[in-house]
Design an enzyme around this catalytic site. Structure first.
Site, short mmCIF file in Angstrom:
data_model
loop_
_atom_site.label_atom_id
_atom_site.label_comp_id
_atom_site.label_asym_id
_atom_site.label_seq_id
_atom_site.Cartn_x
_atom_site.Cartn_y
_atom_site.Cartn_z
N VAL A 14 -4.93 -19.53 23.18
CA VAL A 14 -4.92 -19.38 24.62
C VAL A 14 -3.35 -19.40 25.05
O VAL A 14 -2.74 -18.50 25.83
CB VAL A 14 -5.56 -20.61 25.24
CG1 VAL A 14 -5.35 -20.67 26.78
CG2 VAL A 14 -7.14 -20.46 25.11
N PHE A 149 -10.70 -17.97 30.59
CA PHE A 149 -11.91 -17.13 30.35
C PHE A 149 -11.79 -16.21 29.26
O PHE A 149 -12.57 -15.63 28.96
CB PHE A 149 -12.65 -16.84 31.46
CG PHE A 149 -12.79 -17.74 32.46
CD1 PHE A 149 -13.98 -18.62 32.36
CD2 PHE A 149 -12.04 -18.12 33.53
CE1 PHE A 149 -14.42 -19.68 33.44
CE2 PHE A 149 -12.23 -19.15 34.51
CZ PHE A 149 -13.55 -19.77 34.35
N ARG A 151 -11.47 -14.15 25.82
CA ARG A 151 -12.18 -14.14 24.57
C ARG A 151 -11.30 -13.85 23.38
O ARG A 151 -10.71 -12.72 23.38
CB ARG A 151 -13.38 -13.12 24.50
CG ARG A 151 -14.43 -13.42 25.61
CD ARG A 151 -15.11 -12.18 26.28
NE ARG A 151 -14.47 -11.23 26.63
CZ ARG A 151 -14.87 -9.89 26.94
NH1 ARG A 151 -15.97 -9.83 26.74
NH2 ARG A 151 -14.01 -8.96 27.39
N LYS A 200 -15.70 -23.97 34.43
CA LYS A 200 -15.47 -23.63 32.98
C LYS A 200 -16.68 -24.02 32.26
O LYS A 200 -17.25 -23.40 31.28
CB LYS A 200 -14.15 -24.28 32.40
CG LYS A 200 -13.93 -23.99 30.95
CD LYS A 200 -13.80 -22.56 30.64
CE LYS A 200 -13.65 -22.28 29.18
NZ LYS A 200 -13.49 -20.81 28.71
N LEU A 246 -27.39 -11.15 25.26
CA LEU A 246 -29.03 -11.42 25.04
C LEU A 246 -29.09 -11.03 23.64
O LEU A 246 -30.24 -10.73 23.57
CB LEU A 246 -29.33 -10.52 25.98
CG LEU A 246 -29.48 -10.90 27.59
CD1 LEU A 246 -30.47 -10.06 28.49
CD2 LEU A 246 -29.95 -12.29 27.98
N GLY A 253 -21.20 -19.79 17.81
CA GLY A 253 -20.29 -20.66 17.11
C GLY A 253 -19.11 -20.57 17.68
O GLY A 253 -18.90 -20.41 19.17
N CYS A 256 -15.37 -22.97 21.25
CA CYS A 256 -15.67 -23.19 22.76
C CYS A 256 -17.11 -23.72 22.70
O CYS A 256 -17.46 -24.77 23.12
CB CYS A 256 -15.16 -22.11 23.49
SG CYS A 256 -13.54 -21.81 23.54
N LYS A 316 -17.38 -14.77 14.91
CA LYS A 316 -17.65 -13.23 15.64
C LYS A 316 -16.58 -12.35 15.05
O LYS A 316 -15.72 -12.76 14.61
CB LYS A 316 -17.59 -13.36 17.09
CG LYS A 316 -16.04 -13.62 17.57
CD LYS A 316 -16.08 -13.65 19.06
CE LYS A 316 -14.95 -13.54 19.90
NZ LYS A 316 -14.89 -13.43 21.44
P1 NAD Z 1 -5.62 -23.81 19.34
O1 NAD Z 1 -6.21 -24.91 18.19
O2 NAD Z 1 -5.67 -22.11 18.62
O3 NAD Z 1 -4.16 -23.92 19.82
C1 NAD Z 1 -3.75 -25.25 20.24
C2 NAD Z 1 -2.45 -25.40 19.93
O4 NAD Z 1 -1.82 -26.50 20.49
C3 NAD Z 1 -2.08 -25.56 18.38
O5 NAD Z 1 -1.28 -24.61 17.86
C4 NAD Z 1 -1.59 -26.86 18.30
O6 NAD Z 1 -0.58 -27.08 17.10
C5 NAD Z 1 -0.92 -27.36 19.63
N1 NAD Z 1 -0.48 -28.42 19.95
C6 NAD Z 1 -1.24 -29.75 19.67
N2 NAD Z 1 -0.51 -30.60 20.32
C7 NAD Z 1 0.38 -30.23 21.03
C8 NAD Z 1 1.49 -30.74 21.68
N3 NAD Z 1 1.49 -32.01 21.78
N4 NAD Z 1 2.57 -29.96 22.24
C9 NAD Z 1 2.44 -28.80 21.76
N5 NAD Z 1 1.49 -28.05 21.15
C10 NAD Z 1 0.52 -28.83 20.52
O7 NAD Z 1 -6.48 -23.82 20.44
P2 NAD Z 1 -7.01 -22.68 21.39
O8 NAD Z 1 -8.24 -21.85 20.87
O9 NAD Z 1 -5.97 -21.85 22.26
O10 NAD Z 1 -7.49 -23.51 22.90
C11 NAD Z 1 -6.78 -24.24 23.54
C12 NAD Z 1 -7.69 -24.86 24.74
O11 NAD Z 1 -8.09 -23.62 25.52
C13 NAD Z 1 -8.93 -25.78 24.44
O12 NAD Z 1 -9.04 -26.65 25.29
C14 NAD Z 1 -10.08 -24.34 24.25
O13 NAD Z 1 -11.15 -25.14 24.56
C15 NAD Z 1 -9.64 -23.69 25.48
N6 NAD Z 1 -10.13 -22.45 25.39
C16 NAD Z 1 -10.14 -21.80 24.38
C17 NAD Z 1 -10.53 -20.31 24.15
C18 NAD Z 1 -10.39 -19.51 22.94
O14 NAD Z 1 -11.07 -18.45 22.94
N7 NAD Z 1 -10.06 -20.00 21.86
C19 NAD Z 1 -10.94 -19.56 25.52
C20 NAD Z 1 -10.79 -20.42 26.59
C21 NAD Z 1 -10.26 -21.75 26.62
#
Ligand code: NAD
Length: 425
Positions: A14, A149, A151, A200, A246, A253, A256, A316
């Site tokens: 993200v 949101f 993906r 969300k 669907l 998995g 999220c 996926k």
């Molecule tokens: P991720 O694990 O890919 O990335 C998180 C990053 O944050 C890591 O690189 C980690 O090292 C870093 N981090 C941790 N502590 C930190 C700090 N104190 N300072 C700076 N960086 C720090 O996670 P993600 O998949 O990008 O998801 C992040 C958030 O977004 C989650 O809450 C997730 O639920 C939400 N989200 C994810 C998606 C998705 O498809 N991955 C989609 C929508 C929302």
């Protein structure tokens, strides 16, 4: 659009996408991460994970000078906008672990100038924003909830072509964030912080519900000689329902859906509400994960010493993300049952920590000589492989369990294999 100074915490799926896309829109962005290996990869001009199109956007941002990377330790001051996109993994009890979010907000309270606006993109339970605002308000920093949101696999496209932008928070701060996104043609939902946070969770829970519903219908199809692909196609043509999510299979998995459904269930219980439907959705998903193992045991009997291939390891296609991927649980169970497992994935890498698991370089290598194959991810390369030839190269009883209903069963049978799908006649 006025270029703004933006600090992004988290260079994950993200944060990195958000930072790169904001820089592409002309904003000046610094993306910070505590993971030094990620920073080294970025400094070397590479992307630390597989995300189609992201390398180009990052490349443009770095070349223009709009996009920089750094460690929070070196942070002297934040931009006028501070995006929080750090992980919120599940605790053992199912709640969202907010440690990373809190530590970022504590730092922002020290480094941000009064008037700065925090944009919370991490998925945090309703009530979190109100609590974090207590840390930020005394230093004059505003808080907004702006759940993400996008993906994985189509993140860049999703970011620029968002179907909605949800903004919760004080009106003036919300309008400033809306102006930051000027140029993105998407409806903006303006609401309170708790509503934004719940949008969300409710969205992910609803999508998970659609998947579990399709899977329940699939189990019924198995008993009724009906075909779930055709049934759900017919169902999804109703515009009130829609065709997305669907597809029957071995369940959802990823980083999220499993964590967000569990966190919403936990939050509901905490607030004195027993969310029956959500519990059932989670339970159905758990049961779908067991289906390949049960089928393999039915056909092969004792799995000790059996050669099993797992085709697709990521949760996926089009991502290298293996967090909560069904393949991981399947591999663990097969290994525990004494099977020899060979996995294959076009980009995902699994370290099962066992000499009974190895990862093959090609699908053909994984499948050759296997007694059974479990298709766990519908990568096009796997779905459109020559399954007649692959089945012919297997060993008896040549069982192909298609956990994603993506392979032509007739091709498997033509190669002498036994094909079993999910809810497919
Ligand atoms: P991720 O694990 O890919 O990335 C998180 C990053 O944050 C890591 O690189 C980690 O090292 C870093 N981090 C941790 N502590 C930190 C700090 N104190 N300072 C700076 N960086 C720090 O996670 P993600 O998949 O990008 O998801 C992040 C958030 O977004 C989650 O809450 C997730 O639920 C939400 N989200 C994810 C998606 C998705 O498809 N991955 C989609 C929508 C929302």
């Amino acid at each position: 659009m006025k270029p703004c100074e933006v600090t992004v915490f988290g260079a994950g799926y993200v944060g990195l996408v958000t930072g790169a896309c904001l820089a592409d829109m002309g904003h000046r962005v610094e993306v910070l991460d505590v993971d030094r290996s990620k920073l080294e990869t970025l400094a070397a001009g590479e992307v630390p994970f597989h995300e189609p199109g992201l390398a180009d956007v990052i490349g443009r941002g770095v070349a223009s000078g709009n996009l920089r990377f750094g460690h929070p330790d070196g942070l002297e001051s934040c931009g006028e906008f501070v995006v929080v996109a750090v992980g919120t993994p599940p605790t053992t009890g199912g709640a969202a672990d907010l440690r990373f979010v809190r530590s970022v907000v504590d730092l922002v309270a020290k480094r941000a100038a009064p008037g700065a606006v925090v944009i919370m993109k991490s998925t945090v339970p309703p009530g979190t924003g109100a609590s974090l605002s207590e840390t930020l308000s005394p230093v004059g920093v505003e808080y907004t909830s702006n759940p993400e949101f996008l993906r994985e696999g189509s993140a860049v496209r999703d970011w620029f072509k968002a179907d909605r932008i949800v903004l919760g928070g004080p009106e003036a701060a919300v309008e400033r964030v809306a102006a930051l996104y000027e140029g993105i043609d998407a409806p903006i939902v303006r609401c309170g912080i708790a509503s934004a946070e719940l949008i969300k969770y409710a969205s992910n829970a609803f999508l998970a519900t659609k998947i579990s519903f399709a899977n329940e219908i699939a189990r019924l199809c198995d008993r009724l000689d009906a075909d779930v692909d055709l049934v759900m196609h017919g169902v999804g043509l109703d515009p009130r329902i829609g065709p997305a999510f669907l597809k029957a299979g071995i369940g959802y998995g990823g980083s999220c859906f499993p964590k967000d459904t569990k966190a919403l269930d936990y939050l509901s219980s905490l607030n004195g509400y027993d969310f029956h439907l959500l519990k059932a959705v989670i339970d159905v998903n758990k049961r779908m994960r067991l289906l390949p193992i049960m089928t393999l045991k039915d056909v092969l009997g004792d799995l000790r010493g059996k050669q099993i291939a797992v085709a697709g390891l990521t949760f996926k296609p089009n991502t290298d993300d293996i967090r909560e991927a069904p393949a991981l649980e399947i591999i663990d169970t097969l290994v525990a049952d004494g099977a020899q497992v060979r996995g294959y994935d076009p980009v995902g890498v699994v370290d099962a920590g066992s000499s009974s698991f190895e990862q093959a370089a090609t699908l053909a290598e994984a499948v050759r000589g296997a007694n059974a194959v479990v298709i766990a991810t519908e990568w096009p390369e796997i779905a459109h492989a020559d399954w007649r030839e692959l089945a012919a190269a297997m060993d008896e009883p040549r069982l192909v369990f298609d956990g994603r209903n993506c392979v032509d069963g007739d091709a498997v049978r033509a190669g002498g294999g036994n094909y079993v799908g999910v809810g497919r006649r």
